[in-house]
Design an enzyme around this catalytic site. Structure first.
Site, PDB file in Angstrom:
ATOM      1  N   SER A 108       0.822  -1.200   0.000  1.00  0.00           N
ATOM      2  CA  SER A 108       0.000   0.000   0.000  1.00  0.00           C
ATOM      3  C   SER A 108       0.865   1.264   0.000  1.00  0.00           C
ATOM      4  O   SER A 108       1.592   1.530  -0.945  1.00  0.00           O
ATOM      5  CB  SER A 108      -0.947  -0.050   1.201  1.00  0.00           C
ATOM      6  OG  SER A 108      -1.923   0.951   1.140  1.00  0.00           O
ATOM      7  N   ASP A 144      10.717   5.280  -9.804  1.00  0.00           N
ATOM      8  CA  ASP A 144      10.416   5.965 -11.061  1.00  0.00           C
ATOM      9  C   ASP A 144      11.217   7.255 -11.214  1.00  0.00           C
ATOM     10  O   ASP A 144      11.612   7.620 -12.334  1.00  0.00           O
ATOM     11  CB  ASP A 144       8.926   6.274 -11.157  1.00  0.00           C
ATOM     12  CG  ASP A 144       8.097   5.085 -11.648  1.00  0.00           C
ATOM     13  OD1 ASP A 144       8.667   3.981 -11.773  1.00  0.00           O
ATOM     14  OD2 ASP A 144       6.890   5.261 -11.898  1.00  0.00           O
ATOM     15  N   LYS A 156      -0.551  -4.011  -3.653  1.00  0.00           N
ATOM     16  CA  LYS A 156      -1.860  -3.419  -3.355  1.00  0.00           C
ATOM     17  C   LYS A 156      -1.920  -2.064  -4.046  1.00  0.00           C
ATOM     18  O   LYS A 156      -1.387  -1.075  -3.542  1.00  0.00           O
ATOM     19  CB  LYS A 156      -2.080  -3.268  -1.858  1.00  0.00           C
ATOM     20  CG  LYS A 156      -3.445  -2.674  -1.509  1.00  0.00           C
ATOM     21  CD  LYS A 156      -3.623  -2.541  -0.004  1.00  0.00           C
ATOM     22  CE  LYS A 156      -4.981  -1.937   0.333  1.00  0.00           C
ATOM     23  NZ  LYS A 156      -5.082  -0.514  -0.089  1.00  0.00           N
TER      24      LYS A 156
END
Length: 401
Positions: A306, A317, A331
């Protein structure tokens, strides 16, 4: 009991008989409208939702009038709501009964309870202990990671959601809760006196040849201030690198994840949230950037979930850290807790979230840049046996000037 908005409750048997007789007499007298025509017109006037709820009211009426034992209407309503949410097939959505709902909203980082973190076994649906917080009532009586909740105060908790169990177990300091845990084939009962404590969410130390190590177990309202205190205490800018350990971190609030991510990412997107209508909401770094000038490693494992995945995915990224460890839990959804008129609430998935580059990690997880498995059964389960931490230290050693 009142009908649901936009629905029509079926009348009881006696009323139904009178309606049928009235329709028959009128039809005979007019000689032009048959009973079947009348029913067809009546059903045509119903909305799709009203027609869909007709068998629901049929079932309610049958249970209320024919079931051998009396059943409280609230019990039937709770069961109906739970059934609707279960039909979604989403393990992250659930119905929280009125007695549990208020305590499901506490993200303050301060607790009164027994002192454990939990997770749900996806295969069995059972809730087990992940970590036992040091110096808490659970540790003092002997609760261990892996213990499975079986009963709480004499109530079987099979089928409970994490939110329901998390609301049932805590309570005022000094009160006692009786919990039966299953440990392998054995059932162990503990009488645990609750106490208040602040979650020791952040720990830090120096490892290897002068590397900062900070571990975070959860994300809540205090997490960002706790991280800032740890970074200052360890003087991160004068170390050879930072290891940020979010293994065994099940996540927490999205707001906290944004605060933590903004510490490491100066500007840019932290995550993308996609709603039911496919509209996209872009969340950017808040600007509360720390400007860490040493290499960063983020440690993750299969229990990192999460909000922990939001941070790992964003840092990966943006290229501000190297991710080391095992593929994360996976998740990729966001939940909220809307209220119901009975005092209960729904924990319901309202959005999908994607990494800044648009990757949806749901049921796939964040794949580390450097994969290092840790078989705790074969390799040991203590700090000295930690191959992922060792790999992080080795990587930072390789980055020295």
């Amino acid at each position: 009991m009142k009908g649901l908005p936009g629905t029509r409750r079926r009348p009881r048997n006696g009323g139904l008989l009178l309606v049928m007789l009235a329709v028959f007499v009128i039809g005979f007298a007019l000689g032009s409208v048959s009973q079947s025509d009348t029913e067809a017109q009546e059903r045509a006037a119903l909305s799709d939702a009203e027609r869909a709820f007709e068998p629901f009211w049929d079932a309610f009426s049958i249970i209320e009038t024919r079931y051998v034992d009396p059943v409280a209407v609230d019990t039937l309503v709770d069961g109906a709501i739970r059934g609707m949410v279960d039909a979604l097939g989403d393990s992250h959505s659930g119905y929280i009964r009125p007695e549990f709902c208020p305590r499901s909203r506490d993200f303050s980082g301060k607790f009164s309870g027994i002192g454990v973190t939990i997770k749900t076994d996806e295969a069995t649906g059972r809730i087990e202990v992940v970590t036992v917080i040091p110096n808490t009532p659970a540790e003092k009586v002997g609760v261990l990671p892996g213990d499975i909740f079986h009963e709480v105060d004499g109530q079987r908790v099979s089928g409970f959601s994490q939110a329901e169990l998390s609301a049932l177990v805590p309570g005022p300091p000094g009160t006692t809760v009786s919990i039966v845990f299953q440990r392998r084939e054995e059932f162990i009962k503990y009488e645990i006196v609750r106490d208040s404590f602040e979650m020791p969410n952040v720990s830090y130390e120096t490892v290897g040849e002068g590397f900062a190590y900070i571990a975070m177990l959860d994300f809540h309202d205090l997490s960002r201030s706790q991280l800032d205190e740890a970074l200052d205490a360890i003087d991160v800018h004068n170390t050879g690198g930072l290891i940020f350990d979010i293994r065994n971190n099940p996540g927490g609030t999205l707001a906290s994840a944004i605060e933590i991510g903004s510490a490491f990412i100066q500007d840019g997107i932290l995550l993308r949230q996609v709603s039911r209508d496919q509209s996209e909401e872009v969340t950017r770094a808040s600007g509360d950037y720390i400007d860490i000038n040493v290499p960063i490693v983020v440690l993750v494992d299969e229990t990192s979930a999460s909000a922990a995945e939001v941070i790992a995915g964003a840092m990966q990224d943006h290229g501000v850290a190297t991710i080391i460890g095992e593929t994360t839990f996976g998740k990729g959804t966001v939940q909220n807790l809307p209220d119901l008129s009975n005092g209960g609430c729904l924990r319901i998935t309202v959005q999908h979230w994607l990494t800044p580059k648009g990757h949806w990690i749901h049921q796939q997880g964040v794949t580390p840049d450097i994969i290092v498995e840790w078989n705790r059964t074969e390799q040991g389960n203590d700090d000295k046996s930690d191959p992922q931490l060792a790999a992080a230290i080795e990587y930072l050693d390789s980055r020295r000037d």
